[in-house]
Design an enzyme around this catalytic site. Structure first.
Site, PDB file in Angstrom:
ATOM      1  CE1 TYR A  13      -0.783   9.926  -0.059  1.00  0.00           C
ATOM      2  CE2 TYR A  13      -1.687   9.099   2.000  1.00  0.00           C
ATOM      3  CZ  TYR A  13      -0.845   8.948   0.914  1.00  0.00           C
ATOM      4  OH  TYR A  13      -0.075   7.821   0.817  1.00  0.00           O
ATOM      5  CE  LYS A  42       7.478  13.747 -13.741  1.00  0.00           C
ATOM      6  NZ  LYS A  42       8.590  12.936 -14.267  1.00  0.00           N
ATOM      7  CG  ASP A  47      11.327  10.905 -13.114  1.00  0.00           C
ATOM      8  OD1 ASP A  47      11.829  11.864 -12.485  1.00  0.00           O
ATOM      9  OD2 ASP A  47      11.076  10.959 -14.333  1.00  0.00           O
ATOM     10  CG  ASP A  57       2.687   6.269   0.775  1.00  0.00           C
ATOM     11  OD1 ASP A  57       2.950   5.685   1.837  1.00  0.00           O
ATOM     12  OD2 ASP A  57       1.949   5.795  -0.114  1.00  0.00           O
ATOM     13  CG  ASP A  78       6.407   1.505   1.451  1.00  0.00           C
ATOM     14  OD1 ASP A  78       6.314   2.156   2.513  1.00  0.00           O
ATOM     15  OD2 ASP A  78       5.613   0.604   1.130  1.00  0.00           O
TER      16      ASP A  78
HETATM   17  C1  IPM Z   1       1.998   5.141   5.432  1.00  0.00           C
HETATM   18  C2  IPM Z   1       0.820   4.352   4.943  1.00  0.00           C
HETATM   19  C3  IPM Z   1      -0.396   5.254   4.952  1.00  0.00           C
HETATM   20  C4  IPM Z   1      -0.115   6.409   4.014  1.00  0.00           C
HETATM   21  C5  IPM Z   1      -1.711   4.545   4.577  1.00  0.00           C
HETATM   22  C6  IPM Z   1      -1.982   3.377   5.497  1.00  0.00           C
HETATM   23  C7  IPM Z   1      -2.862   5.488   4.545  1.00  0.00           C
HETATM   24  O1  IPM Z   1       1.095   3.801   3.706  1.00  0.00           O
HETATM   25  O2  IPM Z   1       1.953   5.627   6.579  1.00  0.00           O
HETATM   26  O3  IPM Z   1       2.971   5.259   4.680  1.00  0.00           O
HETATM   27  O4  IPM Z   1      -0.266   6.264   2.788  1.00  0.00           O
HETATM   28  O5  IPM Z   1       0.272   7.468   4.500  1.00  0.00           O
HETATM   29 MG    MG Z   2       3.067   4.076   3.032  1.00  0.00          MG
END
Ligand code: IPM
Ligand code: MG
Length: 356
Positions: free
Chosen positions: A142, A191, A223, A247, A251
């Site tokens: 990032y 990884k 993975d 990240d 999710d």
């Molecule tokens: C998160 C989001 C952010 C990230 C984006 C909006 C930059 O997806 O906080 O997980 O990737 O960190």
């Molecule tokens: Mg995110």
């Protein structure tokens, strides 16, 4: 106590959900004899519209001076074409970096009331889902150099991933300390079969694990981890990983709880101020319709009270109020099921505030 809290409502459903969190926090302050001063600042797409920049200097300075920061969500299709250095998401990344918020904690916990909303089979869910992802937040790909060059008429893009021992060690410590307060198990995700960054990551984590003999430690390839999260999430207690893996996995982890709208997060560095935000995005499709689920933001407020202000009881009061409202069968659209009462975003905030 008197606290100065900067709020970044942001874009999409951001203003609606943050308003509800402020309502609940204000009620909590009244109840426990504290005063919270909220100061709104602009960042993200709304700041691009107003000032032409995603993070005005003044907004950043206010974040740096605050006792803590509460954020709704930033971004949306409206700003897709904006220059990459001024995208709404850049505001978030700059705040994280400037405040030194290297440790992002994202709990994945199933609410008993909502277990049937999980996309996983009930027999997997019944084994329990209660873990936390400790994501490194201000390093890795990032924050490496990003570049697109044209060579002989063809474009070529590069994103650089880098980690130093010190960056790995400090997030490792957060993970081990977090595990000590929970189930005393750390799984470090990397990884290492391909990446140098991951090999260094693993080396540092192993070194560190010898300082925490009371915490069970193991490594897992990313993975495989993605697979294990859906196969048997009950095996996880604390998962520590680098920025981009975190990240993606967070999710996935939130999805299996069946309620991405309910998950809060904290981002902390060396000092106790910090930033708190729900893990979901700005949901532009339902923005301004009073439909969003404010619980992830309300619980982010609860995390702020606990981690930044040391207010354990106050934080617990918010969590209990959320549980109560769910017990009583109130649901926003995203978590609605048969026999429950459907409520709007603001009604949900009112119901929770009334139970503090
Ligand atoms: C998160 C989001 C952010 C990230 C984006 C909006 C930059 O997806 O906080 O997980 O990737 O960190
Ligand atoms: Mg995110």
């Amino acid at each position: 106590m008197e606290k100065h809290i900067v709020v970044i409502k942001g874009d999409g459903i951001g203003p609606e959900i943050v308003t509800e969190a402020m309502k609940v926090m204000t009620k909590t302050a009244e109840k426990f004899g504290h005063t919270f001063h909220f100061e709104e600042v602009d960042a993200g797409g709304c700041a691009i519209d107003k000032y032409g920049e995603c993070l005005p200097q003044e907004s950043l300075e206010k974040c740096l001076k605050a006792d803590s920061v509460l954020l709704g969500a930033v971004g949306g299709p409206k700003w897709e074409q904006v220059d990459k250095n001024n995208r709404p998401e850049k505001a978030l990344l700059r705040i994280r970096s400037a405040m030194g918020l290297y440790a992002n904690l994202r709990p994945a916990k199933i609410f008993p009331h909502l277990s049937h909303s999980s996309p996983l089979k009930q027999e997997i869910v019944e084994k329990g889902i209660d873990f936390v992802i400790v994501r490194e937040l201000i390093g890795g790909i990032y924050f490496g150099a990003h570049e697109t060059v044209t060579q002989q008429g063809e474009k070529r893009a590069t994103d650089l991933m880098a980690y130093s021992e010190q960056e790995i060690e400090r997030i490792g410590r957060t993970a081990f300390e977090t595990a000590r307060k929970r189930g005393s198990r750390v799984i470090s995700v990397d990884k290492a079969n391909v990446l140098d960054c991951s090999r260094l990551w693993r080396e540092v984590m192993h070194r560190l694990s010898s300082e925490y003999p009371d915490v069970a430690y193991s490594d897992m390839l990313v993975d495989n981890c993605a697979m294990q999260i859906v196969k048997d999430p009950s095996q996880f207690d604390v998962v520590v990983t680098e920025n981009m893996f975190g990240d993606i996995l967070s999710d996935e982890a939130s999805m299996i709880t069946g309620s991405i709208g309910m998950i809060p997060s904290s981002s902390l560095g060396e000092s106790t101020n910090g930033m708190y935000e729900p893990i979901h995005g700005s949901a532009p499709d339902i923005a301004g319709m009073n439909l969003a689920n404010p619980i992830g933001t309300i619980l982010s407020g609860a995390m702020m009270l606990k981690y930044s202000f040391g207010m354990q009881q106050e934080s617990q009061a918010i969590e209990d109020a959320v549980s109560k409202v769910l017990d009583e069968g109130f649901r926003t659209g995203d978590i609605m099921s048969e026999g429950c009462t459907r409520v709007s975003c603001s009604q949900m905030g009112d119901l929770i505030a009334a139970r503090i």
